[in-house]
Scaffold this active site. Structure first.
Site, mmCIF file in Angstrom:
data_model
loop_
_atom_site.group_PDB
_atom_site.id
_atom_site.type_symbol
_atom_site.label_atom_id
_atom_site.label_comp_id
_atom_site.label_asym_id
_atom_site.label_seq_id
_atom_site.Cartn_x
_atom_site.Cartn_y
_atom_site.Cartn_z
ATOM 1 N N HIS A 144 0.819 -1.218 0.000
ATOM 2 C CA HIS A 144 0.000 0.000 0.000
ATOM 3 C C HIS A 144 0.854 1.270 0.000
ATOM 4 C CE1 HIS A 144 -4.201 0.610 -0.174
ATOM 5 N NE2 HIS A 144 -4.477 0.839 1.091
ATOM 6 N N TYR A 147 -3.203 8.896 6.735
ATOM 7 C CA TYR A 147 -3.537 7.503 6.428
ATOM 8 C C TYR A 147 -4.285 7.466 5.105
ATOM 9 C CZ TYR A 147 -1.707 6.069 10.899
ATOM 10 O OH TYR A 147 -0.867 5.847 11.953
#
EC number: 3.1.1.29
Length: 188
Positions: free
Chosen positions: A20, A64
């Site tokens: 990610h 995030y």
């Protein structure tokens, strides 16, 4: 054309070398390769420099992945950039490991980071650089993208970063299609 390159990822050392975080790691590679440093502002890190007579701003959101869009009002205001200048670097589980895909516009698919950005901007008309991280049927999507690259996978991804570091800073309106052909035909 000035370029605002936003690499998506999750902050914190526990996410280093995860699938990610390829966007973060490409930005880190560009910073190191160009002898730069990142400065921290509220909810993102950035580096602002000139390359071949154009302004380049590198960004790593610290919000995030799923909240990446939250940074854009302050980023656009601080750097006087527009959506037309934006290139988001993001992982893609639908592409084989090491395969890259450059696009001028696109959808959000299942990627929550892109969804957050598109909602914040009210548009999906921004550039994307997808980096293939492969796929895996043995675990959930969440577990897979948060897993670290293994041995030879990591070496392949590092080769991708080296290649892209040479290619993306030179992107502009006059050569975009050429860069699409070069980047999209590459494979590692």
């Amino acid at each position: 054309m000035d370029l605002l390159i936003v690499g998506l990822g999750n902050p914190g050392s526990n996410f280093f070398h995860t699938r990610h975080n390829v966007g973060f790691e490409l930005v880190d590679n560009l910073v190191i390769k160009n002898g730069l440093s990142l400065k921290k502002v509220k909810n993102y890190e950035y580096s602002d420099f000139n390359f071949e007579n154009k302004r380049i701003v590198l960004i790593k959101p610290l919000t995030y992945m799923n909240l990446s869009g939250n940074i854009f009002p302050s980023v656009f205001a601080k750097f006087y950039m527009k959506i037309a200048n934006l290139l988001v670097v993001v992982d893609n589980v639908d592409l084989p490991l090491g395969k890259c895909k450059l696009r001028k516009v696109g959808g959000t698919s299942t990627h929550n980071g892109l969804r957050s950005i598109s909602l914040s901007l009210g548009s999906t008309n921004y550039g994307r650089l997808y980096i293939g991280v492969g796929s895996n049927n043995e675990s959930s999507l969440r577990e897979f993208v948060l897993a670290k690259f293994r041995g030879s996978e990591l070496e392949r991804i590092k080769s991708v970063f080296e290649f892209l570091s040479e290619e993306i800073l030179g992107i502009d309106e006059s050569n975009f299609e050429h860069k699409v052909a070069t980047i999209n035909s590459s494979s590692f």
